[in-house]
Motif scaffolding. Structure first.
Motif, mmCIF file in Angstrom:
data_model
loop_
_atom_site.group_PDB
_atom_site.id
_atom_site.type_symbol
_atom_site.label_atom_id
_atom_site.label_comp_id
_atom_site.label_asym_id
_atom_site.label_seq_id
_atom_site.Cartn_x
_atom_site.Cartn_y
_atom_site.Cartn_z
ATOM 1 N N TRP A 189 -7.043 3.142 0.465
ATOM 2 C CA TRP A 189 -7.896 2.423 1.430
ATOM 3 C C TRP A 189 -7.101 1.272 2.004
ATOM 4 C CZ3 TRP A 189 -9.005 -2.753 1.448
ATOM 5 C CH2 TRP A 189 -9.962 -3.189 2.380
ATOM 6 N N HIS A 190 -7.305 1.014 3.308
ATOM 7 C CA HIS A 190 -6.633 -0.101 3.961
ATOM 8 C C HIS A 190 -7.627 -0.933 4.758
ATOM 9 C CE1 HIS A 190 -3.285 2.713 3.243
ATOM 10 N NE2 HIS A 190 -2.561 1.609 3.117
ATOM 11 N N GLY A 191 -7.412 -2.231 4.735
ATOM 12 C CA GLY A 191 -8.229 -3.148 5.518
ATOM 13 C C GLY A 191 -7.399 -4.356 5.914
ATOM 14 N N THR A 192 -7.630 -4.859 7.113
ATOM 15 C CA THR A 192 -6.879 -6.007 7.616
ATOM 16 C C THR A 192 -7.756 -7.250 7.623
ATOM 17 O OG1 THR A 192 -5.539 -4.587 9.054
ATOM 18 C CG2 THR A 192 -5.604 -6.939 9.581
ATOM 19 N N GLY A 224 -10.596 2.486 6.593
ATOM 20 C CA GLY A 224 -11.037 3.679 5.886
ATOM 21 C C GLY A 224 -10.017 4.194 4.886
ATOM 22 N N ILE A 225 -10.240 5.418 4.429
ATOM 23 C CA ILE A 225 -9.395 5.991 3.382
ATOM 24 C C ILE A 225 -8.454 7.043 3.952
ATOM 25 C CG2 ILE A 225 -11.086 5.546 1.582
ATOM 26 C CD1 ILE A 225 -11.776 8.539 1.626
ATOM 27 N N SER A 226 -7.368 7.267 3.226
ATOM 28 C CA SER A 226 -6.382 8.283 3.574
ATOM 29 C C SER A 226 -6.009 9.022 2.300
ATOM 30 C CB SER A 226 -5.120 7.649 4.175
ATOM 31 O OG SER A 226 -5.436 6.775 5.227
ATOM 32 N N ASP A 227 -5.946 10.342 2.381
ATOM 33 C CA ASP A 227 -5.507 11.116 1.227
ATOM 34 C C ASP A 227 -4.059 10.773 0.908
ATOM 35 O OD1 ASP A 227 -7.942 12.401 0.984
ATOM 36 O OD2 ASP A 227 -7.350 14.081 2.263
ATOM 37 N N LEU A 228 -3.731 10.750 -0.362
ATOM 38 C CA LEU A 228 -2.378 10.389 -0.772
ATOM 39 C C LEU A 228 -1.350 11.445 -0.387
ATOM 40 C CD1 LEU A 228 -3.068 8.771 -4.269
ATOM 41 C CD2 LEU A 228 -2.838 7.668 -2.025
ATOM 42 N N ASP A 229 -1.817 12.656 -0.039
ATOM 43 C CA ASP A 229 -0.883 13.669 0.438
ATOM 44 C C ASP A 229 -0.684 13.581 1.953
ATOM 45 O OD1 ASP A 229 -3.295 14.645 1.364
ATOM 46 O OD2 ASP A 229 -3.180 16.567 0.325
ATOM 47 N N GLN A 230 -1.123 12.442 2.553
ATOM 48 C CA GLN A 230 -0.877 12.151 3.964
ATOM 49 C C GLN A 230 -0.028 10.873 4.061
ATOM 50 O OE1 GLN A 230 -5.168 12.094 5.135
ATOM 51 N NE2 GLN A 230 -4.545 13.600 6.663
ATOM 52 N N PRO A 231 1.209 10.911 3.574
ATOM 53 C CA PRO A 231 2.017 9.680 3.531
ATOM 54 C C PRO A 231 2.249 9.075 4.902
ATOM 55 C CG PRO A 231 3.379 11.621 3.105
ATOM 56 C CD PRO A 231 1.956 12.084 3.060
ATOM 57 N N GLY A 232 2.285 9.898 5.940
ATOM 58 C CA GLY A 232 2.475 9.369 7.280
ATOM 59 C C GLY A 232 1.321 8.485 7.714
ATOM 60 N N LEU A 233 0.093 8.919 7.421
ATOM 61 C CA LEU A 233 -1.081 8.138 7.782
ATOM 62 C C LEU A 233 -1.163 6.867 6.952
ATOM 63 C CD1 LEU A 233 -3.661 7.876 9.426
ATOM 64 C CD2 LEU A 233 -4.825 9.294 7.711
ATOM 65 N N TRP A 237 -0.384 -2.477 9.928
ATOM 66 C CA TRP A 237 -1.304 -3.351 10.655
ATOM 67 C C TRP A 237 -1.767 -4.523 9.793
ATOM 68 C CZ3 TRP A 237 -1.322 -2.670 15.698
ATOM 69 C CH2 TRP A 237 -0.849 -1.439 16.169
ATOM 70 N N ALA A 238 -0.835 -5.127 9.094
ATOM 71 C CA ALA A 238 -1.102 -6.319 8.271
ATOM 72 C C ALA A 238 -2.255 -6.074 7.316
ATOM 73 C CB ALA A 238 -1.402 -7.532 9.168
ATOM 74 N N SER A 239 -2.258 -4.894 6.731
ATOM 75 C CA SER A 239 -3.405 -4.482 5.918
ATOM 76 C C SER A 239 -3.170 -4.688 4.435
ATOM 77 C CB SER A 239 -3.728 -3.008 6.181
ATOM 78 O OG SER A 239 -2.655 -2.168 5.777
ATOM 79 N N GLU A 240 -4.279 -4.821 3.730
ATOM 80 C CA GLU A 240 -4.282 -4.757 2.275
ATOM 81 C C GLU A 240 -4.547 -3.311 1.858
ATOM 82 O OE1 GLU A 240 -7.416 -7.404 1.219
ATOM 83 O OE2 GLU A 240 -6.171 -9.205 1.453
ATOM 84 N N GLU A 241 -4.091 -2.948 0.672
ATOM 85 C CA GLU A 241 -4.254 -1.572 0.202
ATOM 86 C C GLU A 241 -4.874 -1.561 -1.185
ATOM 87 O OE1 GLU A 241 -1.341 2.191 -0.959
ATOM 88 O OE2 GLU A 241 -0.896 1.013 0.860
ATOM 89 N N HIS A 242 -5.877 -0.707 -1.338
ATOM 90 C CA HIS A 242 -6.502 -0.500 -2.642
ATOM 91 C C HIS A 242 -6.699 1.001 -2.860
ATOM 92 C CE1 HIS A 242 -7.202 -4.738 -3.287
ATOM 93 N NE2 HIS A 242 -7.840 -4.844 -2.125
ATOM 94 N N ARG A 243 -7.139 1.358 -4.026
ATOM 95 C CA ARG A 243 -7.404 2.750 -4.344
ATOM 96 C C ARG A 243 -8.909 3.007 -4.374
ATOM 97 N NH1 ARG A 243 -3.158 3.408 -2.755
ATOM 98 N NH2 ARG A 243 -1.286 4.218 -3.791
ATOM 99 N N VAL A 244 -9.273 4.153 -3.834
ATOM 100 C CA VAL A 244 -10.641 4.664 -3.921
ATOM 101 C C VAL A 244 -10.585 5.899 -4.806
ATOM 102 C CG1 VAL A 244 -12.499 5.790 -2.645
ATOM 103 C CG2 VAL A 244 -11.407 3.750 -1.710
#
Length: 360
Positions: free
Chosen positions: A145-148, A289-298, A305-312
């Motif tokens: 998950w990413h949020g700015t 929102g969330i991104s699957d870990l098998d989508q490294p490009g996304l 984008w100056a985002s924080e990252e957490h796990r869902v």
């Protein structure tokens, strides 16, 4: 950002507050929780209403009420019974629907009724939610998950995003990419057409029905809470995104673009304009929102984008879901057929309206 370790909860020793069944679409105590710090878009009454109206679901929810009458916890789910069998989703068609808890002990008792049915239950929440330590639930997957955060000026934010993003924003400007923000239903329809094309041509998937997008617009437009951004090149829509506002956050919910325009960087123009829009409205963050870990490009793209990252995490309770059956195989084959390049987009759109309910 480093992961926040989950708080362990001794469920046997917790004092259970009064548990009440409620309708999360209409109960004022549920709304109070949803508007509080533990709430979010996907547990908000208008979102739940839009999903349930679109797919003919009936939501159930439980709230935990302290002795002083203050709601301190909430958990909602939908029971689905169709040709794929019986299953419980908490909640369907959302990135995550974290149990809303003012303290770890507020989780105790909230899921008892759902788990007592013996029906497979699936939910997604942040990895630090107290529900993740419930021994009745088991981890079944993980996403990023990413949020700015936006407690800054536009100039400060521009300096914080990656140099690649700054270059791409300039490139989009040189390519005469213009971004139009609209709160009108016509823009939602324009975006949905783009959404259908992307899912069909790139991913060979069906899109959610336009009626779902219309109901989202109906639920959020009164509060000026739905904004569609369309990136145009020479009057043609090259990319688009649909954003929703809940609380102090702008949520990125749907996005689509046409591959032939990607070298012009319309998506970078969209992301930057979304951040500026949120800043102009005094919001505190943008949820990507969330991104699957098998989508490294996304995942990598959102990190720019100056985002924080957490796990869902995906949690499951009760028996394992029914393995893929002939019905699942049939749905997959129908999806393949309705997304063939020779199939007109309007036929693919109608197929999505008929079948998408069964994909939750």
């Amino acid at each position: 950002m480093a992961e926040i370790p989950p708080v362990a909860v001794n469920f046997e020793e917790c004092t259970v507050n009064a548990i009440h069944p409620v309708d999360p679409r209409t109960d004022p105590r549920w709304r109070q929780l949803a508007e509080g710090p533990a709430g979010g878009l996907f547990t908000s009454p208008p979102w739940i209403q839009a999903v349930c109206d679109s797919y003919d679901f009936t939501p159930e929810a439980r709230i935990s009420v302290a002795p002083d009458g203050i709601p301190v916890g909430g958990f909602a789910w939908v029971t689905v019974s169709d040709m794929r069998g019986d299953r419980i989703s908490a909640l369907p068609f959302c990135d995550r629907a974290d149990p809303m808890l003012s303290a770890p002990e507020a989780w105790a008792g909230l899921a008892d009724d759902a788990l007592a049915t013996g029906t497979p239950l699936t939910m997604r929440c942040f990895s630090d939610n107290p529900a993740t330590t419930d021994p009745r639930l088991r981890a079944a997957g993980e996403a990023a998950w990413h949020g700015t955060p936006l407690e800054c000026t536009e100039e400060e934010l521009h300096a914080r995003i990656s140099s690649t993003s700054r270059r791409n924003i300039k490139m989009a400007d040189r390519n005469n990419v213009t971004v139009v923000a609209s709160t009108e239903l016509d823009a939602v329809h324009a975006f949905h057409r783009l959404h259908v094309r992307l899912r069909k041509n790139k991913y060979r998937l069906l899109a959610q029905p336009v009626e779902f997008f219309e109901r989202i617009w109906q639920q959020f437009t009164g509060a000026d809470g739905v904004i569609t951004l369309l990136a145009e090149v020479d009057g043609e829509v090259a990319a688009g995104a649909m954003y929703l506002v809940w609380g102090d956050t702008l949520y990125y919910k749907f996005g689509a673009s046409l591959s032939e325009y990607l070298p012009m960087r319309p998506n970078d123009a969209l992301y930057w304009n979304a951040l500026k829009l949120a800043l102009s409205r005094g919001l505190r963050s943008v949820d990507w929102g969330i991104s699957d870990l098998d989508q490294p490009g996304l995942v990598s793209y959102k990190r720019k984008w100056a985002s924080e990252e957490h796990r869902v995490v995906t949690l499951r309770g009760g028996p394992d879901p029914t393995p893929k059956t002939e019905v699942g195989t049939m749905l997959g084959e129908l999806t393949r057929l309705f997304t063939e390049p020779t199939v007109p987009d309007d036929i693919s759109t109608q197929a999505g309206a008929l079948l998408y309910r069964h994909f939750c």
